[in-house]
Design a protein around this motif. Structure first.
Motif, PDB file in Angstrom:
ATOM      1  N   TYR B 113      17.873  23.119  26.812  1.00 22.84           N
ATOM      2  CA  TYR B 113      18.038  22.920  28.257  1.00 22.84           C
ATOM      3  C   TYR B 113      17.324  24.003  29.053  1.00 22.84           C
ATOM      4  CZ  TYR B 113      21.620  19.534  26.996  1.00 22.84           C
ATOM      5  OH  TYR B 113      22.282  18.460  26.475  1.00 22.84           O
ATOM      6  N   GLU B 114      17.396  25.245  28.545  1.00 18.09           N
ATOM      7  CA  GLU B 114      16.788  26.362  29.278  1.00 18.09           C
ATOM      8  C   GLU B 114      15.296  26.132  29.494  1.00 18.09           C
ATOM      9  OE1 GLU B 114      18.037  30.051  29.944  1.00 18.09           O
ATOM     10  OE2 GLU B 114      19.466  28.558  30.640  1.00 18.09           O
ATOM     11  N   ARG B 116      13.955  23.150  29.394  1.00 23.57           N
ATOM     12  CA  ARG B 116      13.854  21.760  29.867  1.00 23.57           C
ATOM     13  C   ARG B 116      13.087  20.860  28.908  1.00 23.57           C
ATOM     14  NH1 ARG B 116      11.918  20.620  35.725  1.00 23.57           N
ATOM     15  NH2 ARG B 116      10.035  21.614  35.004  1.00 23.57           N
ATOM     16  N   TYR B 138      21.047  16.004  32.508  1.00 24.77           N
ATOM     17  CA  TYR B 138      19.603  15.818  32.344  1.00 24.77           C
ATOM     18  C   TYR B 138      19.275  14.375  31.961  1.00 24.77           C
ATOM     19  CZ  TYR B 138      18.805  20.868  32.456  1.00 24.77           C
ATOM     20  OH  TYR B 138      18.717  22.182  32.844  1.00 24.77           O
ATOM     21  N   ARG B 222       9.666  16.496  27.872  1.00 23.47           N
ATOM     22  CA  ARG B 222      10.244  17.225  28.995  1.00 23.47           C
ATOM     23  C   ARG B 222      11.469  16.453  29.477  1.00 23.47           C
ATOM     24  NH1 ARG B 222       7.418  17.828  34.801  1.00 23.47           N
ATOM     25  NH2 ARG B 222       7.568  15.577  34.582  1.00 23.47           N
ATOM     26  N   LYS B 225      16.453  17.362  35.403  1.00 25.84           N
ATOM     27  CA  LYS B 225      17.815  17.306  35.923  1.00 25.84           C
ATOM     28  C   LYS B 225      17.953  16.022  36.741  1.00 25.84           C
ATOM     29  CE  LYS B 225      21.551  19.774  35.922  1.00 25.84           C
ATOM     30  NZ  LYS B 225      21.933  21.147  35.676  1.00 25.84           N
ATOM     31  N   GLN B 226      19.073  15.337  36.519  1.00 27.99           N
ATOM     32  CA  GLN B 226      19.275  14.105  37.273  1.00 27.99           C
ATOM     33  C   GLN B 226      19.415  14.398  38.769  1.00 27.99           C
ATOM     34  OE1 GLN B 226      22.246  12.680  34.741  1.00 27.99           O
ATOM     35  NE2 GLN B 226      20.997  10.969  34.044  1.00 27.99           N
ATOM     36  N   ASP B 228      20.813  14.295  42.528  1.00 27.64           N
ATOM     37  CA  ASP B 228      22.204  14.241  43.016  1.00 27.64           C
ATOM     38  C   ASP B 228      22.632  12.832  43.404  1.00 27.64           C
ATOM     39  OD1 ASP B 228      22.592  16.879  42.756  1.00 27.64           O
ATOM     40  OD2 ASP B 228      22.366  17.397  44.881  1.00 27.64           O
TER      41      ASP B 228
END
Lengths: 383, 495
Positions: B113-114, B116, B138, B222, B225-226, B228
């Motif tokens: 995650y860090e 991505r 993600y 890659r 992030k979803q 909002d």
């Protein structure tokens, strides 16, 4: 005696390459406005093929988000046309003027060197925006690939191969590329003196707030900025850029300030200062001059430790994934990498300019080079 | 559609080839019985079928390497295969080739995650990547409509797209690294967790190469992030022109929606009949526009899109109020294929891209072609990027209708090229569009592509008969034909 061949049409380019192949093959240096002569090894060649006369925007349809131009078109001319329609090359190519004190170069050179800047993690690299091209390969044959539309999987994607090939496979004569609207508004959040700046950069990058630039300037570097909020911060500065429609930018800035406040004091830059700061970051303004300059592309988490282990001055872009290092010291930069690659963008040291690939990949790249330029006449040893 | 003539000598050596493969992949991994081979006889382009000579299902990179090395030595052809969902026949078997299925490569190897990114094996489905990372907020952006079944290895091979590539890019823009096996068995790695590998961009060249350059055994993608918030707008228009103008004005206003889909009256009717998505039946064209991002942005852009739509005379406009309603708006569009399947015994999915401003012209001419061929066509398209998916309706049981549908499809693709577009936006060339490559490319264009193949696979053993209309031997293509080169400018200054 070196032949200087100035091309005005793509047929001139074809003639020039065929001439170079006739009798005993002769080597050619391919050049536009000479803006990046400081990048890559240059060999003495039999001839110089000058594309600066092969110039002009061929097609620009802002509502279709596409432009095509002849390879020798000055980037300044392209930028002016884009500015007029409030559009941009979203990958934010760096200006050779900043790195080499030369000029802005040509659009062909821009793609041949795959210039991309701070917006690269969000918007993609030069290769992601090159939709198609016409070229003359080292075989003395004119060919094309791709097209003028964004969505295209017709045949092999040779555009990717041309972007960044430094003119070693073929001489680009025309390029078609994607353009995008400029953002309505841009702001920068400054985080001052963050101790764990690596984590702070990744927190911003990995947030849902679609940041378009994440950089970190150590104190000594920040002092060189022309933006007083940065140069007078009295400490290191981590910068996070937010672009988009007005209400969105305001909401995201607010959210990012909250997100980043545990790391240190936060401030906000408005449009003009944002433009200045990111231009400085893009063009490596902080390391002007002729000191040897390295560009390291690494996984963002490794950036801070790698930078710490190298002597010289540095700053970060791409949330830590890009390190710009200025150093006179002869040191094995590449040995510090744990994945990634390093390019000696400026100056000479006793190492190759571009990262030597692993054996199998190097052999494959050699075969690709042979396929397009079997007599190795184009820009020998440049890449 | 003609495929290369199978090599009788290779077929005669089948038993020997099977033995070699069994020494590499033991047990049930080598499939030889006709009834079991039948499963692999076609991919998503179901009009073409061919029983493979043998199917092998390796489960490690070392096995893939061993298989390719052995076949390289034996001079045996290879057809790589992912989930077999491709629509252009890229995984169509050959009678004298070994089909290598990557279905056992199902592991998600590393989620970082860090940085991505996620490192996965090629047999992981597109949707499973998102499922593996979604609890941390993600997702993996490219979303071909077959995302439940199609695998990432196949996505890379075909450079798969989807509804969201207008904003988030195709597969090629979302892949950071690969491990792949070359035809001689050599294993190479391209890219990684960093950006932009140094040297020639082989990663970019391999993506979308339709299984002609190597077999992919690991992919680093890659993840993002979803957003909002996401809202969808359903907008109906009294004409195709008005719908097209709306699309042009949205893009022209600098708005890049997460997705922007358009459908014509025939498609709207078929979808609404299949599933109730709230689509109006009294419009000539319908847009689904998705806006995603922070709530403030979505709210702001929704109003701007509403103003633009009303400005070009929309007669129907609804904004999703809830997540459930947003999904309902998409349901019809997502069910385009089964919906059309309901109103016609057979249908053929086409895939071309045109410059957006040609939309009205192309649709009008397409309707003219429909009349000429006496066949119906329903249109769904990724309007934002000009990627058309005309669905040609036909009945394979009527003698001659398949041929007629194919001829109609080819005319549509020629039309796309004629107006400045391309033969394929996201489905690939495969065998389906192979013989049309000459419409877009000259012989020299195609030879340069084929020489790239020679650098990877000098004997032409990987997926022959796909993408290129003619099989050229690498040795012949390597010859140079140089005219007497004369110095073009004898009177210019020399230095």
């Amino acid at each position: 005696m070196r032949e200087l061949i100035k091309a005005h049409t793509s047929d001139d380019v074809l003639d020039a390459v065929q001439w170079a192949l006739s009798d005993t093959p002769k080597t050619l240096e391919v050049t536009g406005l000479g803006s990046k002569q400081g990048l890559g090894t240059r060999s003495q060649t039999d001839g110089v093929l000058d594309l600066s006369g092969l110039s002009g925007i061929q097609l620009y349809e802002p509502e279709e988000l596409v432009m095509s131009a002849r390879a020798g078109t000055p980037v300044g001319e392209i930028q002016a046309a884009l500015d007029e329609a409030n559009q941009m090359m979203a990958f934010e190519p760096w200006a050779p003027q900043g790195l080499y004190g030369t000029n802005d170069g040509t659009i062909g050179g821009l793609f041949a060197a795959a210039q991309a800047g701070p917006r690269r993690p969000l918007a993609g690299a030069a290769r992601d925006h090159l939709l198609g091209f016409h070229a003359v390969s080292g075989r003395g044959e004119a060919f094309k690939s791709g097209g003028r539309v964004v969505k295209n999987v017709t045949g092999f994607d040779l555009s990717k191969l041309m972007a960044g090939s430094m003119g070693t496979l073929a001489v680009l004569t025309d390029v078609a590329f994607k353009v995008l609207p400029k953002a309505e508004k841009s702001r920068t959040i400054l985080l001052l003196g963050a101790v764990d700046f690596g984590q702070a950069m990744r927190t911003a990058q990995n947030s849902p707030y679609e940041v378009s630039g994440v950089a970190h300037l150590p104190f000594a570097i920040a002092q060189r900025s022309e933006v007083s909020y940065v140069s007078r911060a009295g400490t290191s500065v981590t910068a996070v850029r937010v672009e988009g429609p007005g209400p969105s930018v305001e909401a995201r800035c607010q959210a990012l300030k909250t997100l980043l406040s545990p790391f240190g004091a936060v401030e906000e830059l408005h449009t003009t200062n944002t433009e200045t700061l990111w231009r400085e970051i893009r063009d490596v303004h902080f390391f002007a001059g002729d000191q040897p300059l390295w560009r390291l592309s690494v996984p963002p988490t490794s950036g801070p430790d790698i930078a710490k282990s190298l002597s010289g001055e540095h700053f970060f872009d791409w949330a830590g994934g890009l390190i710009w290092l200025a150093s006179d010291t002869q040191q094995d930069v590449r040995q510090r990498l744990d994945g990634g690659h390093a390019t000696l963008m400026r100056g000479s040291q006793d190492v190759p300019v571009f990262q030597p690939p692993a054996d199998g990949v190097a052999a494959l790249m050699g075969r690709v080079k042979d396929a397009f330029d079997p007599h190795a006449i184009l820009n020998p040893n440049r890449l | 559609m003609k495929m290369p003539i199978p090599d009788a000598k290779t077929i005669a050596r089948r038993a020997e080839i099977i033995d070699r493969l069994r020494a590499i992949v033991p047990g049930e991994g080598v499939i030889v019985d006709e009834s079991e081979l039948r499963t692999f006889e076609c991919d998503g382009l179901m009009a073409y079928r061919q029983l493979p000579m043998v199917v092998v299902l390796p489960s490690t990179t070392a096995q893939v390497s061993g298989i390719l090395k052995a076949c390289h030595e034996l001079g045996v052809k290879i057809v790589p295969r992912g989930a077999g969902t491709g629509l252009s026949g890229g995984a169509l078997p050959l009678a004298d080739a070994v089909t290598v299925g990557l279905g056992k490569f199902k592991a998600v190897l590393d989620i970082d995650y860090e940085n991505r990114c996620a490192v996965v094996q090629p047999g992981v489905t597109n949707k499973a990547i998102t499922e593996a990372v979604q609890d941390q907020g993600y997702y993996y952006a490219p979303d071909p409509s077959s995302k439940i079944a199609c695998t990432i290895g196949g996505n890379v091979a075909e450079n798969a797209g989807g509804m969201h590539c207008l904003k988030y890019g195709l597969t090629t823009n979302n892949v950071l690294g690969l491990e792949m096996v070359l035809m001689d068995g050599e294993v190479i790695r391209l890219g990684g967790k960093h950006m932009d590998a140094g040297g020639l961009d082989l990663l970019g060249a391999v993506t979308g190469s339709e299984g002609l350059l190597g077999i992919i055994t690991e992919v680093t993608v890659r993840i993002l992030k979803q957003p909002d918030t996401a809202k969808a707008l359903l907008v109906g228009f009294p004409s195709v022109e008005a719908g097209g103008a709306c699309v042009a004005n949205i893009i022209g206003a600098g708005i890049i929606p997460g997705a922007m889909e358009m459908m014509d009256k025939m498609a709207i009717g078929a979808m609404q009949q299949f599933v109730d998505s709230g689509y109006p039946l009294d419009v000539q064209s319908l847009l689904v526009v998705e806006l995603d991002g922070p709530e403030a942005e979505v709210t702001y852009l929704t109003e701007r899109v509403r103003t633009i739509a009303e400005g070009v005379g929309s007669t129907f406009l609804r904004v999703s109020e809830t997540e459930q309603e947003r999904q309902q708006f998409w349901l019809g569009r997502m069910s385009a294929f089964p919906s059309v399947g309901r109103i016609s015994p057979d249908y053929m999915t086409m895939d071309g891209t045109i410059p957006r401003h040609q939309l009205t012209n192309v649709l009008a001419r397409m309707n003219g072609l429909a009349t000429k061929y006496g066949l119906r066509v329903a249109n769904v398209f990724h309007a934002g990027d000009g990627n058309l998916h005309p669905l040609i309706l036909y009945d394979a049981n009527q003698p001659g209708e398949l041929d007629k549908a194919e001829a109609f499809g080819h005319d549509i693709l020629r039309l796309c090229v004629e107006v400045g577009g391309v033969l394929s936006g996201e489905h690939g060339i495969g065998v389906e569009k192979r013989d049309l490559m000459g419409e877009m490319f000259t012989e020299d264009d195609l030879l340069h592509q084929q020489r790239l193949k020679c650098a990877f696979d000098a004997n032409g053993l990987l997926n022959p008969g796909k993408v290129f209309p003619t099989l050229n031997r690498c040795a012949e293509m390597g010859r140079m034909h140089i005219k007497d080169g004369k110095l073009p400018f004898p009177d210019i200054p020399r230095f």
